[in-house]
Design an enzyme around this catalytic site. Structure first.
Site: not given
Ligand SMILES: *Cc1c(COP(=O)(O)O)cnc(C)c1O
Ligand code: SF4
Length: 369
Positions: A111-112, A115, A124, A128, A131, A133, A292, A329, A336
């Site tokens: 996305r960025y 990164r 995991c 959580c 979570c 995801r 989120d 986010d 973010k």
């Molecule tokens: C959060 C995130 C990052 C890392 O972002 P930082 O602000 O540098 O910690 C990189 N890629 C994605 C898709 C993210 O959601």
């Molecule tokens: S937030 Fe989601 S991906 Fe992260 S440790 Fe918890 S369950 Fe696993």
């Protein structure tokens, strides 16, 4: 600090077994039948477990379970399903951050510009309840194969603007030492990758996994950063502290990403106490995230103003090192954004007026351009 007091059901386990992460994983509690004798479940928890069995099941390590108190316990509420997870809200997403839409190859989000986020497993130690995801974690079938990861490595090789790779999941420390070291070595062999971050909640839910042997094997691949996820000072046990100390001793730079959760950690005292624990063990508070809008988390989300008010209460009162960025986010893949309490109260030509210590107003003459 003394070791965590074990749940009575685990008191006869030998110290060697208890501190062996494989034993902890093998003895995770994952069914209602196994949890019932250990925790005096409320009707809401029991209904949540039954309702979520097919959509987002639970898993709890004996270590993390030993931190549980009553139904309002901030640790228990992060791990035990609740019937409120079934209540729909006006703003429920499956993939709020549109991670799957920004995937140039499978299992990688870019996305960025500089990164990329790489998903290496979907398991995991503890799932959580908040979570982001949850659409895929816990589903072993959706985990990447070796060939999938080769595609991701090839993408990073032809995309040299990516300098910072976040290795995430699931939790990458769910992999074996061999597999994790192989992945990290493979990334380090890509000349344009400067920084590798391991995103793992193991220091919180399975600190026994942070073994000296693993850290010794990873050491040749520095600079390695760790993003971890402590949410409450109650998670700051002797075992968690020792895991953070080991990471720092082995040269890892540890940052913490907490998530604001209603009734769990949404007050300045809790955030300050967590920040002090982290700093004592050479980990820096990094982000404090707005939860989120994932379906099933409406009851855990806080209003956005709570985050800025916490920052407002902390600034000037505790070490600046202990204060995270408050980030939202943006749902839909907007990225973010960080929010800070407004301190400038007026801006008149070259004069800016700020609210400072004690709520008093201070004027600053802005240097001309
Ligand atoms: C959060 C995130 C990052 C890392 O972002 P930082 O602000 O540098 O910690 C990189 N890629 C994605 C898709 C993210 O959601
Ligand atoms: S937030 Fe989601 S991906 Fe992260 S440790 Fe918890 S369950 Fe696993």
């Amino acid at each position: 600090m003394s070791a965590t007091v074990r749940h009575p059901a685990f008191r006869s386990v030998s110290d060697a077994q208890w501190s062996d992460w494989r034993w902890q994983l093998r003895h995770r509690v994952t069914t209602l039948a196994d949890l019932e004798p250990l925790v005096d479940l409320t009707p809401e928890e029991r209904a949540g477990i039954e309702a979520r069995a097919g959509t987002f099941p639970f898993a709890i390590t004996p270590y993390y379970l030993s931190l549980f108190g009553g139904p309002d316990c901030p640790v228990r509420r992060q791990a035990v399903p609740h019937v409120a997870e079934c209540e729909p809200s006006a703003d429920d997403w499956s993939d709020p951050l549109a991670e799957d839409d920004h995937a140039p190859v499978e299992h990688l989000t870019h996305r960025y510009p500089d990164r990329a986020l790489l998903y290496v497993t979907h398991t995991c130690p503890v799932y959580c309840r908040h979570c982001t995801r949850q659409r895929k974690v816990g589903d072993a079938r959706s985990a990447p194969s070796r060939a999938d990861l080769d595609d991701a490595f090839a993408y990073l090789e032809r995309t040299p603007q990516v300098r910072d790779v976040l290795v995430s999941g699931g939790d990458p420390l769910s992999l074996s030492d061999d597999r994790l070291v192989e992945i990290v070595a493979r990334l380090r062999a890509i000349p344009s990758v400067e920084v590798i971050r391991l995103c793992t909640r193991n220091p919180v839910t399975l600190p026994q996994r942070i073994t000296p042997a693993l850290l010794e094997r990873l050491r040749p691949y520095h600079p390695l950063y760790v993003n971890t996820h402590f949410n409450h000072p109650k998670e700051g046990t002797a075992e968690a502290a020792a895991a953070l100390d080991r990471l720092a001793d082995h040269g890892f730079v540890v940052g913490n990403q907490m998530v604001l959760l209603r009734g769990i950690n949404d007050d300045p005292e809790t955030v300050a106490a967590l920040g002090r624990f982290l700093l004592r063990h050479r980990a820096r508070p990094y982000y404090m995230f707005q939860c989120d809008p994932v379906a099933g988390t409406a009851h855990l989300r806080t209003p956005v103003h709570v985050g800025t008010e916490i920052l407002d209460a902390l600034r000037g009162r505790i070490s600046g090192l202990a204060i995270p960025h408050f980030a939202v986010d943006l749902p839909g893949g907007g990225g973010k954004v960080t929010l800070a309490p407004p301190r400038q109260v007026a801006h008149d030509g070259a004069v800016r007026t700020f609210r400072g210590r004690g709520g008093r107003l201070f004027r600053v003459l802005d240097p001309g351009s």
